[in-house]
Design a protein around this motif. Structure first.
Motif, PDB file in Angstrom:
ATOM      1  N   ARG A  59       0.825  -1.199   0.000  1.00  0.00           N
ATOM      2  CA  ARG A  59       0.000   0.000   0.000  1.00  0.00           C
ATOM      3  C   ARG A  59       0.867   1.261   0.000  1.00  0.00           C
ATOM      4  O   ARG A  59       2.067   1.204   0.230  1.00  0.00           O
ATOM      5  CB  ARG A  59      -0.924   0.002   1.213  1.00  0.00           C
ATOM      6  N   GLU A  60       0.210   2.387  -0.188  1.00  0.00           N
ATOM      7  CA  GLU A  60       0.887   3.678  -0.152  1.00  0.00           C
ATOM      8  C   GLU A  60       1.647   3.831   1.161  1.00  0.00           C
ATOM      9  O   GLU A  60       1.196   3.364   2.209  1.00  0.00           O
ATOM     10  CB  GLU A  60      -0.168   4.787  -0.284  1.00  0.00           C
ATOM     11  N   LEU A  83       3.611   0.373  -4.004  1.00  0.00           N
ATOM     12  CA  LEU A  83       3.470   0.241  -5.454  1.00  0.00           C
ATOM     13  C   LEU A  83       2.461   1.224  -6.033  1.00  0.00           C
ATOM     14  O   LEU A  83       2.400   1.383  -7.257  1.00  0.00           O
ATOM     15  CB  LEU A  83       3.042  -1.187  -5.816  1.00  0.00           C
ATOM     16  N   ILE A  84       1.665   1.872  -5.170  1.00  0.00           N
ATOM     17  CA  ILE A  84       0.641   2.789  -5.667  1.00  0.00           C
ATOM     18  C   ILE A  84       0.677   4.108  -4.903  1.00  0.00           C
ATOM     19  O   ILE A  84       1.259   4.215  -3.827  1.00  0.00           O
ATOM     20  CB  ILE A  84      -0.764   2.176  -5.544  1.00  0.00           C
ATOM     21  N   GLN A  85       0.048   5.109  -5.499  1.00  0.00           N
ATOM     22  CA  GLN A  85      -0.146   6.398  -4.843  1.00  0.00           C
ATOM     23  C   GLN A  85      -1.500   6.957  -5.270  1.00  0.00           C
ATOM     24  O   GLN A  85      -1.967   6.681  -6.377  1.00  0.00           O
ATOM     25  CB  GLN A  85       0.978   7.366  -5.216  1.00  0.00           C
ATOM     26  N   THR A 199      -7.880   9.107  -7.918  1.00  0.00           N
ATOM     27  CA  THR A 199      -7.475   7.981  -8.762  1.00  0.00           C
ATOM     28  C   THR A 199      -6.241   7.330  -8.159  1.00  0.00           C
ATOM     29  O   THR A 199      -5.558   7.926  -7.310  1.00  0.00           O
ATOM     30  CB  THR A 199      -7.184   8.428 -10.208  1.00  0.00           C
ATOM     31  N   THR A 200      -5.994   6.112  -8.557  1.00  0.00           N
ATOM     32  CA  THR A 200      -4.852   5.351  -8.064  1.00  0.00           C
ATOM     33  C   THR A 200      -3.845   5.176  -9.187  1.00  0.00           C
ATOM     34  O   THR A 200      -4.206   4.736 -10.285  1.00  0.00           O
ATOM     35  CB  THR A 200      -5.291   3.968  -7.556  1.00  0.00           C
ATOM     36  N   GLU A 201      -2.601   5.542  -8.926  1.00  0.00           N
ATOM     37  CA  GLU A 201      -1.548   5.434  -9.938  1.00  0.00           C
ATOM     38  C   GLU A 201      -0.389   4.622  -9.392  1.00  0.00           C
ATOM     39  O   GLU A 201      -0.180   4.532  -8.180  1.00  0.00           O
ATOM     40  CB  GLU A 201      -1.050   6.837 -10.324  1.00  0.00           C
ATOM     41  N   ALA A 227      -2.239  -2.180  -7.745  1.00  0.00           N
ATOM     42  CA  ALA A 227      -1.027  -2.719  -7.126  1.00  0.00           C
ATOM     43  C   ALA A 227      -0.596  -4.006  -7.811  1.00  0.00           C
ATOM     44  O   ALA A 227       0.601  -4.238  -8.036  1.00  0.00           O
ATOM     45  CB  ALA A 227      -1.256  -2.961  -5.644  1.00  0.00           C
ATOM     46  N   ILE A 228      -1.563  -4.843  -8.158  1.00  0.00           N
ATOM     47  CA  ILE A 228      -1.252  -6.079  -8.894  1.00  0.00           C
ATOM     48  C   ILE A 228      -0.591  -5.748 -10.220  1.00  0.00           C
ATOM     49  O   ILE A 228       0.413  -6.349 -10.620  1.00  0.00           O
ATOM     50  CB  ILE A 228      -2.536  -6.892  -9.138  1.00  0.00           C
ATOM     51  N   ARG A 229      -1.176  -4.787 -10.929  1.00  0.00           N
ATOM     52  CA  ARG A 229      -0.645  -4.401 -12.247  1.00  0.00           C
ATOM     53  C   ARG A 229       0.787  -3.891 -12.120  1.00  0.00           C
ATOM     54  O   ARG A 229       1.659  -4.219 -12.935  1.00  0.00           O
ATOM     55  CB  ARG A 229      -1.551  -3.335 -12.865  1.00  0.00           C
TER      56      ARG A 229
END
Length: 292
Positions: A59-60, A83-85, A199-201, A227-229
């Motif tokens: 997670r962030e 992995l995401i923000q 949004t999630t990037e 996160a999977i991607r």
């Protein structure tokens, strides 16, 4: 004068103050496994040793603490690899304005991040009285420990509607959230206004040294398809990672399977405890495979 009330419910129209936070009672979770090397689950107790195994939390940064603490209680070591923000979108400002000026029969929240974003806007709007329906225990825990729908499709089919009366719904969500909610409710005659508030990037930079350590981890824990991607993109072309994926819920697990991952575990209902149990389940199978 009493402060405005925030009611959390999917079945009642009565507004009441939120009760004190408490630890929820967790029922036994049944898991769905797509592991091709083992067909049985191996639930573990806190006495089971996982000292030689590591879990990557994704997670962030700053939002992995609860999961890390819960896993530590089982003697499980974690490696943080965000992995995401999350990025706010212009609809967030519109959300505050709408909450100040417009009354909705229901407000629907479908993820913990959407809940945090909503609460900030709700407070900025002066904390008006609202009625909220949520998806998942993890989302509910942001407000309260109430019983809630397990998926968006279930909520869309079960949200109370009084006869043929006009019923309005405000749905602040991620721009990447599916359209199951608004489509399902619209078919039932609800008037739905969706706002894409964030949004999630994927993160722009991953620490190379931490990533090298992550490649040897037994399990990667993920809470969103994004996160999977990001993980799949990082490990594509590499034959060094052979771990399992523990997902927070079915939506993320389905995304993992569509992206070609095989060792996928998830709880039947999204929650922190269910996520922890699925991680333990994945670790248990990983240990059995290593022995073989």
């Amino acid at each position: 004068m009493n402060s405005p009330l925030l009611s959390l419910s999917t079945t009642t129209t009565t507004l009441s103050p939120p009760p004190p936070l408490h630890r929820p009672h967790h029922r036994r979770i049944h898991f769905h496994s797509f592991n091709v090397k083992a067909s049985c689950s191996s639930s573990s107790s806190p006495t089971t040793s996982f000292s030689n195994h590591r879990v990557v939390v994704t997670r962030e940064r700053g939002k992995n603490g609860k999961l890390v603490k819960a896993l530590a209680a089982h003697g499980i070591n974690c490696l943080e690899l965000p992995l995401i923000q999350h990025t706010h979108l212009p609809d967030l400002e519109r959300l505050s304005a709408l909450l100040s000026a417009t009354a909705f029969d229901w407000i629907i929240i479908t993820s913990p991040e959407a809940a945090l974003v909503f609460l900030d806007a709700w407070k900025a709007a002066g904390s008006p009285s609202v009625k909220v329906a949520v998806v998942g225990a993890g989302t509910a825990s942001i407000f309260d420990e109430a019983a809630v729908s397990s998926t968006g499709k279930v909520l869309a089919s079960e949200l109370p509607k009084h006869g043929n009366e006009r019923c309005t719904v405000l749905y602040p969500a991620s721009a990447k959230a599916s359209h199951d909610i608004e489509e399902g409710l619209s078919k039932r005659g609800f008037q739905v206004l969706r706002l894409n508030t964030y949004t999630t990037e994927t993160v722009q930079h991953v620490d190379h040294m931490i990533f090298e350590q992550a490649l040897s981890a037994s399990v990667i824990a993920v809470a969103s398809p994004s996160a999977i991607r990001a993980w799949v993109n990082l490990v594509s072309g590499s034959d060094r990672w052979c771990g399992s994926v523990a997902c927070i819920g079915e939506t993320t697990a389905s995304a993992a399977i569509r992206m070609g991952l095989r060792n996928v575990y998830y709880p039947s209902s999204p929650s922190l405890q269910g996520w922890v149990d699925s991680i333990i389940d994945a670790l248990g199978v990983h240990k059995q495979v290593q022995k073989v």
